[in-house]
Design a protein around this motif. Structure first.
Motif, PDB file in Angstrom:
ATOM      1  N   SER A  83       0.822  -1.208   0.000  1.00  0.00           N
ATOM      2  CA  SER A  83       0.000   0.000   0.000  1.00  0.00           C
ATOM      3  C   SER A  83       0.858   1.262   0.000  1.00  0.00           C
ATOM      4  CB  SER A  83      -0.891   0.015   1.247  1.00  0.00           C
ATOM      5  OG  SER A  83      -1.789  -1.073   1.243  1.00  0.00           O
ATOM      6  N   ALA A  84       0.247   2.354  -0.442  1.00  0.00           N
ATOM      7  CA  ALA A  84       0.884   3.668  -0.306  1.00  0.00           C
ATOM      8  C   ALA A  84       0.858   4.002   1.182  1.00  0.00           C
ATOM      9  CB  ALA A  84       0.125   4.713  -1.113  1.00  0.00           C
ATOM     10  N   LEU A  85       1.981   3.782   1.854  1.00  0.00           N
ATOM     11  CA  LEU A  85       2.021   3.765   3.306  1.00  0.00           C
ATOM     12  C   LEU A  85       3.186   4.599   3.810  1.00  0.00           C
ATOM     13  CD1 LEU A  85       0.847   2.340   5.895  1.00  0.00           C
ATOM     14  CD2 LEU A  85       2.553   0.556   5.505  1.00  0.00           C
ATOM     15  N   LEU A  86       2.922   5.385   4.856  1.00  0.00           N
ATOM     16  CA  LEU A  86       3.974   6.148   5.516  1.00  0.00           C
ATOM     17  C   LEU A  86       3.922   5.835   7.000  1.00  0.00           C
ATOM     18  CD1 LEU A  86       6.207   8.338   5.443  1.00  0.00           C
ATOM     19  CD2 LEU A  86       4.407  10.047   5.797  1.00  0.00           C
ATOM     20  N   LEU A  87       5.033   5.329   7.532  1.00  0.00           N
ATOM     21  CA  LEU A  87       5.138   5.018   8.954  1.00  0.00           C
ATOM     22  C   LEU A  87       5.892   6.140   9.647  1.00  0.00           C
ATOM     23  CD1 LEU A  87       6.148   1.240   8.730  1.00  0.00           C
ATOM     24  CD2 LEU A  87       3.859   2.209   9.012  1.00  0.00           C
ATOM     25  N   ILE A  88       5.343   6.597  10.762  1.00  0.00           N
ATOM     26  CA  ILE A  88       5.943   7.705  11.497  1.00  0.00           C
ATOM     27  C   ILE A  88       6.246   7.260  12.928  1.00  0.00           C
ATOM     28  CG2 ILE A  88       5.614  10.040  12.385  1.00  0.00           C
ATOM     29  CD1 ILE A  88       5.942  10.025   9.399  1.00  0.00           C
ATOM     30  N   ASP A  89       7.519   7.311  13.287  1.00  0.00           N
ATOM     31  CA  ASP A  89       7.972   7.005  14.641  1.00  0.00           C
ATOM     32  C   ASP A  89       7.910   8.305  15.451  1.00  0.00           C
ATOM     33  OD1 ASP A  89       9.813   6.756  16.905  1.00  0.00           O
ATOM     34  OD2 ASP A  89      10.494   4.890  16.003  1.00  0.00           O
ATOM     35  N   CYS A  90       7.045   8.327  16.462  1.00  0.00           N
ATOM     36  CA  CYS A  90       6.829   9.525  17.282  1.00  0.00           C
ATOM     37  C   CYS A  90       7.508   9.418  18.639  1.00  0.00           C
ATOM     38  CB  CYS A  90       5.332   9.758  17.485  1.00  0.00           C
ATOM     39  SG  CYS A  90       4.377   9.955  15.977  1.00  0.00           S
ATOM     40  N   GLY A  91       8.458   8.495  18.793  1.00  0.00           N
ATOM     41  CA  GLY A  91       9.092   8.285  20.081  1.00  0.00           C
ATOM     42  C   GLY A  91       9.679   9.569  20.657  1.00  0.00           C
ATOM     43  N   PHE A  92       9.410   9.798  21.953  1.00  0.00           N
ATOM     44  CA  PHE A  92       9.866  11.008  22.625  1.00  0.00           C
ATOM     45  C   PHE A  92       9.883  10.744  24.117  1.00  0.00           C
ATOM     46  CE2 PHE A  92       9.508  15.367  24.301  1.00  0.00           C
ATOM     47  CZ  PHE A  92      10.496  15.992  23.545  1.00  0.00           C
ATOM     48  N   ASP A  93      10.661  11.537  24.845  1.00  0.00           N
ATOM     49  CA  ASP A  93      10.724  11.441  26.303  1.00  0.00           C
ATOM     50  C   ASP A  93      10.806  12.861  26.850  1.00  0.00           C
ATOM     51  OD1 ASP A  93      11.377  11.127  28.996  1.00  0.00           O
ATOM     52  OD2 ASP A  93      12.705   9.429  28.640  1.00  0.00           O
ATOM     53  N   LEU A  94       9.799  13.279  27.604  1.00  0.00           N
ATOM     54  CA  LEU A  94       9.776  14.640  28.129  1.00  0.00           C
ATOM     55  C   LEU A  94      10.968  14.935  29.028  1.00  0.00           C
ATOM     56  CD1 LEU A  94       5.985  15.052  28.992  1.00  0.00           C
ATOM     57  CD2 LEU A  94       7.235  16.267  27.204  1.00  0.00           C
TER      58      LEU A  94
ATOM     59  N   THR B  40       0.747  25.482   7.799  1.00  0.00           N
ATOM     60  CA  THR B  40       1.623  25.465   6.632  1.00  0.00           C
ATOM     61  C   THR B  40       3.006  24.909   6.983  1.00  0.00           C
ATOM     62  OG1 THR B  40       2.142  27.782   7.094  1.00  0.00           O
ATOM     63  CG2 THR B  40       0.466  27.334   5.404  1.00  0.00           C
ATOM     64  N   ALA B  41       3.491  25.229   8.172  1.00  0.00           N
ATOM     65  CA  ALA B  41       4.798  24.725   8.597  1.00  0.00           C
ATOM     66  C   ALA B  41       4.742  23.218   8.815  1.00  0.00           C
ATOM     67  CB  ALA B  41       5.249  25.438   9.872  1.00  0.00           C
ATOM     68  N   PHE B  42       3.656  22.745   9.417  1.00  0.00           N
ATOM     69  CA  PHE B  42       3.541  21.310   9.648  1.00  0.00           C
ATOM     70  C   PHE B  42       3.405  20.562   8.324  1.00  0.00           C
ATOM     71  CE2 PHE B  42       0.972  17.522  11.081  1.00  0.00           C
ATOM     72  CZ  PHE B  42       2.039  16.890  11.698  1.00  0.00           C
ATOM     73  N   ALA B  43       2.666  21.133   7.381  1.00  0.00           N
ATOM     74  CA  ALA B  43       2.560  20.514   6.062  1.00  0.00           C
ATOM     75  C   ALA B  43       3.927  20.417   5.396  1.00  0.00           C
ATOM     76  CB  ALA B  43       1.595  21.306   5.182  1.00  0.00           C
ATOM     77  N   ALA B  44       4.758  21.453   5.545  1.00  0.00           N
ATOM     78  CA  ALA B  44       6.104  21.418   4.972  1.00  0.00           C
ATOM     79  C   ALA B  44       6.933  20.315   5.611  1.00  0.00           C
ATOM     80  CB  ALA B  44       6.778  22.773   5.157  1.00  0.00           C
ATOM     81  N   THR B  45       6.794  20.128   6.930  1.00  0.00           N
ATOM     82  CA  THR B  45       7.487  19.035   7.611  1.00  0.00           C
ATOM     83  C   THR B  45       7.068  17.700   7.028  1.00  0.00           C
ATOM     84  OG1 THR B  45       7.721  20.252   9.686  1.00  0.00           O
ATOM     85  CG2 THR B  45       7.759  17.852   9.833  1.00  0.00           C
ATOM     86  N   MET B  46       5.783  17.525   6.824  1.00  0.00           N
ATOM     87  CA  MET B  46       5.300  16.245   6.300  1.00  0.00           C
ATOM     88  C   MET B  46       5.715  16.029   4.851  1.00  0.00           C
ATOM     89  SD  MET B  46       4.182  14.985   8.956  1.00  0.00           S
ATOM     90  CE  MET B  46       3.872  13.439   8.098  1.00  0.00           C
ATOM     91  N   ARG B  47       5.778  17.083   4.052  1.00  0.00           N
ATOM     92  CA  ARG B  47       6.288  16.914   2.681  1.00  0.00           C
ATOM     93  C   ARG B  47       7.741  16.467   2.714  1.00  0.00           C
ATOM     94  NH1 ARG B  47       3.296  21.685   1.858  1.00  0.00           N
ATOM     95  NH2 ARG B  47       5.155  23.003   1.897  1.00  0.00           N
ATOM     96  N   HIS B  48       8.526  17.032   3.628  1.00  0.00           N
ATOM     97  CA  HIS B  48       9.932  16.649   3.761  1.00  0.00           C
ATOM     98  C   HIS B  48      10.063  15.170   4.135  1.00  0.00           C
ATOM     99  CE1 HIS B  48      14.193  16.981   4.645  1.00  0.00           C
ATOM    100  NE2 HIS B  48      13.959  16.449   5.845  1.00  0.00           N
ATOM    101  N   LEU B  49       9.096  14.664   4.892  1.00  0.00           N
ATOM    102  CA  LEU B  49       9.105  13.247   5.280  1.00  0.00           C
ATOM    103  C   LEU B  49       8.522  12.349   4.186  1.00  0.00           C
ATOM    104  CD1 LEU B  49       8.033  13.522   9.032  1.00  0.00           C
ATOM    105  CD2 LEU B  49      10.325  13.121   8.113  1.00  0.00           C
ATOM    106  N   GLY B  50       8.130  12.949   3.081  1.00  0.00           N
ATOM    107  CA  GLY B  50       7.673  12.168   1.936  1.00  0.00           C
ATOM    108  C   GLY B  50       6.194  11.913   1.872  1.00  0.00           C
ATOM    109  N   MET B  51       5.409  12.625   2.658  1.00  0.00           N
ATOM    110  CA  MET B  51       3.978  12.341   2.683  1.00  0.00           C
ATOM    111  C   MET B  51       3.264  12.879   1.449  1.00  0.00           C
ATOM    112  SD  MET B  51       1.107  13.367   5.498  1.00  0.00           S
ATOM    113  CE  MET B  51      -0.628  13.196   5.057  1.00  0.00           C
ATOM    114  N   ARG B  52       2.463  11.981   0.854  1.00  0.00           N
ATOM    115  CA  ARG B  52       1.584  12.354  -0.248  1.00  0.00           C
ATOM    116  C   ARG B  52       0.134  12.268   0.223  1.00  0.00           C
ATOM    117  NH1 ARG B  52       4.321   8.157  -2.595  1.00  0.00           N
ATOM    118  NH2 ARG B  52       2.333   7.093  -2.946  1.00  0.00           N
ATOM    119  N   GLY B  53      -0.733  12.947  -0.479  1.00  0.00           N
ATOM    120  CA  GLY B  53      -2.130  12.984  -0.095  1.00  0.00           C
ATOM    121  C   GLY B  53      -2.844  11.661  -0.219  1.00  0.00           C
ATOM    122  N   ASP B  54      -2.285  10.700  -0.997  1.00  0.00           N
ATOM    123  CA  ASP B  54      -2.938   9.403  -1.185  1.00  0.00           C
ATOM    124  C   ASP B  54      -2.443   8.347  -0.200  1.00  0.00           C
ATOM    125  OD1 ASP B  54      -0.348   9.028  -2.146  1.00  0.00           O
ATOM    126  OD2 ASP B  54      -0.974   7.941  -3.945  1.00  0.00           O
ATOM    127  N   MET B  55      -1.640   8.730   0.774  1.00  0.00           N
ATOM    128  CA  MET B  55      -1.020   7.748   1.664  1.00  0.00           C
ATOM    129  C   MET B  55      -1.862   7.438   2.894  1.00  0.00           C
ATOM    130  SD  MET B  55       3.034   8.744   1.781  1.00  0.00           S
ATOM    131  CE  MET B  55       4.184   7.904   0.676  1.00  0.00           C
TER     132      MET B  55
END
Length: 289
Positions: free
Chosen positions: A24-35, A79-94
């Motif tokens: 599938s047109a799939l994008l996996l995002i690792d959100c790991g973080f520690d405050l 708009t800034a968040f969209a730019a981040t996601m484009r940099h990560l390779g996200m397309r609208g069909d994913m």
């Protein structure tokens, strides 16, 4: 290859494995973080992540600039968040799948933000990275090959518009909206905590600790269970008359995801949450216990 279905809340490890097999047109995002250690999420990602996953950072990518008055993790511009996601390779069909190793709190923030951006096909891996490992599925280390530039742009907001402190101040008098606080009961009641400069909660709020959305093995409880417990937190209000908050607009998104899973739609997020509310001493504080 087309997906057999879209996932818009949570996805099981078995379903995710099938999406990978389908191609599938799939994008996996690792959100790991520690405050307590902001670099730990990135370190953990390099040590091992789902194959092809990209890493996103709560403070660098999913937050805007904090100024001492807008909370610890204010939203960035769409708009800034969209730019981040484009940099990560996200397309609208994913189909986008997010995960973490913290019960889904950072993945849920990402889920909420992508729906705020206008993308519906986004889900959280139920059980996080650990369920992938327990299923005997492989991890990879290091940084994947850079992704081709994506094409996603901001679209129609698929969640309620974020709430500001002024609207909540007005609600103190009208009582038209029910505020639901995702912090644990001790912080809500006013016990001192390192993350809270002022103890207590917003007057009139009810408490729904985000961790109660999960069962004993760290997966989301059934929609029926969740709906029953959120009805109590709503105190007679409809879901679309509720405001979700926490310490800084992160774990509140876990409640947003749980409500969506339970079929309770329309809750709105107060992104500034307690850290913004208490930045102005003129805003009232309540305590219990």
């Amino acid at each position: 290859m087309a997906r057999s279905k879209d996932y818009e809340t949570i996805v099981s490890v078995e379903a995710l494995r099938d999406l990978v097999v389908e191609g599938s047109a799939l994008l996996l995002i690792d959100c790991g973080f520690d405050l307590t250690d902001p670099e730990q999420g990135r370190k953990s990602y390099f040590e091992g992540h789902l194959p092809g996953a990209r890493h996103i950072d709560l403070e660098k990518d999913m937050s805007g600039a904090a100024n001492g008055k807008n909370g610890r993790h204010p939203l960035p511009a769409r708009t800034a968040f969209a730019a981040t996601m484009r940099h990560l390779g996200m397309r609208g069909d994913m189909q986008v799948i997010a995960y973490d190793n913290s019960g889904g709190i950072y993945a849920a923030r990402f889920w909420w933000m992508l729906r705020w951006l206008g993308h519906s096909a986004v889900a959280v891996l139920d059980g996080g990275k650990q369920v992938w490992i327990e299923a005997g599925l492989p991890l990879e280390s290091g940084e994947p090959v850079p992704a081709p530039q994506g094409d996603v742009i901001p679209g129609a907001v698929l969640v309620g518009e974020p709430v500001g402190a002024d609207e909540l101040m007005a609600n103190l008098e009208s009582g038209e909206l029910q505020v639901i606080d995702a912090r644990d009961g001790r912080r809500f009641a006013g016990e001192p905590h390192a993350l809270d400069s002022v103890p207590g909660h917003i007057p009139g709020a009810t408490n729904r600790f985000y961790r109660d959305n999960l069962d004993e093995v760290g997966r989301f409880r059934s929609p029926v269970e969740l709906a029953g417990e959120f009805r109590t937190a709503l105190a007679g209000k409809s879901p679309d008359r509720s405001i979700l908050q926490c310490g800084s607009g992160v774990t509140a998104c876990h409640n947003a995801l749980a409500m969506e899973l339970a079929g309770m739609k329309g809750a709105r997020l107060y992104p500034g949450s307690w850290s913004e509310w208490t930045s102005d001493p003129a805003r009232p504080v309540a305590k219990e216990g």
